[in-house]
Design a protein around this motif. Structure first.
Motif, short mmCIF file in Angstrom:
data_model
loop_
_atom_site.label_atom_id
_atom_site.label_comp_id
_atom_site.label_asym_id
_atom_site.label_seq_id
_atom_site.Cartn_x
_atom_site.Cartn_y
_atom_site.Cartn_z
N ASP A 47 63.83 51.48 90.43
CA ASP A 47 63.72 52.57 91.39
C ASP A 47 62.49 53.43 91.09
OD1 ASP A 47 64.76 54.12 93.62
OD2 ASP A 47 65.24 55.66 92.13
N ASP A 48 62.28 53.76 89.83
CA ASP A 48 61.12 54.56 89.44
C ASP A 48 59.81 53.85 89.78
OD1 ASP A 48 62.83 56.48 88.45
OD2 ASP A 48 62.50 55.98 86.34
N ASP A 49 59.81 52.53 89.66
CA ASP A 49 58.61 51.74 89.94
C ASP A 49 58.50 51.32 91.41
OD1 ASP A 49 57.82 51.92 87.33
OD2 ASP A 49 58.41 49.89 86.78
N GLN A 50 59.39 51.82 92.24
CA GLN A 50 59.40 51.54 93.68
C GLN A 50 59.46 50.05 94.00
OE1 GLN A 50 56.02 53.64 95.26
NE2 GLN A 50 56.88 55.64 94.77
N ALA A 51 60.38 49.36 93.32
CA ALA A 51 60.60 47.94 93.61
C ALA A 51 61.05 47.79 95.06
CB ALA A 51 61.67 47.37 92.67
N MET A 52 60.68 46.69 95.65
CA MET A 52 61.02 46.45 97.05
C MET A 52 62.28 45.57 97.12
SD MET A 52 57.14 45.68 98.29
CE MET A 52 57.59 45.49 100.01
N GLU A 53 63.23 46.00 97.91
CA GLU A 53 64.45 45.25 98.21
C GLU A 53 65.18 44.72 96.98
OE1 GLU A 53 63.62 42.23 101.13
OE2 GLU A 53 62.20 43.52 102.18
N PRO A 54 65.50 45.59 96.00
CA PRO A 54 66.26 45.09 94.85
C PRO A 54 67.67 44.67 95.26
CG PRO A 54 66.06 47.47 94.75
CD PRO A 54 65.24 47.01 95.91
N ILE A 55 68.11 43.56 94.71
CA ILE A 55 69.44 43.02 94.99
C ILE A 55 70.15 42.80 93.66
CG2 ILE A 55 70.72 41.04 95.93
CD1 ILE A 55 68.31 40.56 97.79
N VAL A 56 71.40 43.22 93.58
CA VAL A 56 72.22 42.98 92.39
C VAL A 56 73.30 41.98 92.76
CG1 VAL A 56 73.78 43.99 90.69
CG2 VAL A 56 71.80 45.29 91.48
N ASP A 67 76.30 38.71 83.26
CA ASP A 67 77.24 39.48 84.06
C ASP A 67 76.64 39.87 85.41
OD1 ASP A 67 79.48 39.69 82.22
OD2 ASP A 67 78.12 40.87 80.98
N TYR A 68 75.32 40.10 85.42
CA TYR A 68 74.63 40.48 86.64
C TYR A 68 73.29 39.75 86.72
CZ TYR A 68 77.87 44.39 86.58
OH TYR A 68 79.00 45.16 86.54
N MET A 69 72.84 39.51 87.95
CA MET A 69 71.50 39.01 88.18
C MET A 69 70.83 40.02 89.11
SD MET A 69 70.15 35.50 90.02
CE MET A 69 71.07 34.47 88.88
N VAL A 70 69.63 40.45 88.75
CA VAL A 70 68.89 41.41 89.55
C VAL A 70 67.63 40.74 90.07
CG1 VAL A 70 67.77 43.67 89.59
CG2 VAL A 70 69.78 43.31 88.14
N ILE A 71 67.43 40.82 91.37
CA ILE A 71 66.25 40.25 92.01
C ILE A 71 65.54 41.38 92.73
CG2 ILE A 71 65.39 38.58 93.70
CD1 ILE A 71 68.05 37.04 93.25
N ALA A 72 64.24 41.50 92.52
CA ALA A 72 63.45 42.53 93.19
C ALA A 72 62.08 41.99 93.54
CB ALA A 72 63.32 43.77 92.31
N SER A 73 61.50 42.53 94.57
CA SER A 73 60.15 42.15 94.99
C SER A 73 59.18 43.28 94.70
CB SER A 73 60.13 41.87 96.51
OG SER A 73 60.99 40.80 96.82
N LEU A 80 54.21 43.73 90.21
CA LEU A 80 55.26 42.98 89.51
C LEU A 80 55.03 42.98 88.01
CD1 LEU A 80 55.59 39.92 91.92
CD2 LEU A 80 57.25 41.75 91.58
N GLY A 81 53.79 42.84 87.59
CA GLY A 81 53.47 42.88 86.17
C GLY A 81 53.82 44.22 85.54
N ALA A 82 53.53 45.31 86.26
CA ALA A 82 53.85 46.65 85.75
C ALA A 82 55.36 46.83 85.64
CB ALA A 82 53.25 47.71 86.65
N MET A 83 56.11 46.36 86.64
CA MET A 83 57.58 46.47 86.57
C MET A 83 58.12 45.67 85.40
SD MET A 83 59.06 46.57 90.48
CE MET A 83 58.32 45.04 91.02
N THR A 84 57.57 44.48 85.19
CA THR A 84 58.01 43.65 84.06
C THR A 84 57.76 44.35 82.74
OG1 THR A 84 57.56 41.64 85.31
CG2 THR A 84 57.69 41.42 82.93
N GLN A 85 56.58 44.94 82.60
CA GLN A 85 56.23 45.65 81.37
C GLN A 85 57.17 46.84 81.14
OE1 GLN A 85 52.19 46.98 81.18
NE2 GLN A 85 52.48 48.05 79.24
N HIS A 86 57.46 47.59 82.18
CA HIS A 86 58.36 48.74 82.05
C HIS A 86 59.78 48.31 81.70
CE1 HIS A 86 55.38 51.03 84.82
NE2 HIS A 86 54.98 51.06 83.55
#
Length: 90
Positions: A47-56, A67-73, A80-86
């Motif tokens: 949310d802080d990184d403004q991911a697009m369309e996150p799905i849990v 237990d969970y799979m999270v997919i985000a664009s 995407l690289g910045a979100m991965t690093q965070h």
């Protein structure tokens, strides 16, 4: 043992709790975190990184590996690289 696996631009990252997997790959995360706490932390970062369309996807009772799979664009590879690093830093 629980795993979290993600792939960005062909790079796969994994986190685990408890005993290290047989292959020795991944980053250990605190075992005292519940799956719900880990999910909340991931959702906050996305949310802080403004991911697009996150799905849990709730895998509880459906899969032994998570237990969970999270997919985000993201907007582009850099985003995407910045979100991965965070997520890795969290």
């Amino acid at each position: 043992m629980a795993h979290e696996i993600e792939s960005v631009n062909g790079k796969v990252a994994m986190a685990y709790t408890g005993q290290a997997p047989w292959h020795g790959l991944g980053k250990e995360v605190p075992a005292d975190l519940t799956p719900e706490q880990m999910l909340k932390a991931v959702e906050t970062v996305l949310d802080d990184d403004q991911a697009m369309e996150p799905i849990v996807i709730d895998l509880n009772g459906k899969a032994a590996y998570a237990d969970y799979m999270v997919i985000a664009s993201g907007r582009n590879a850099r985003h995407l690289g910045a979100m991965t690093q965070h997520l890795e830093e969290q």
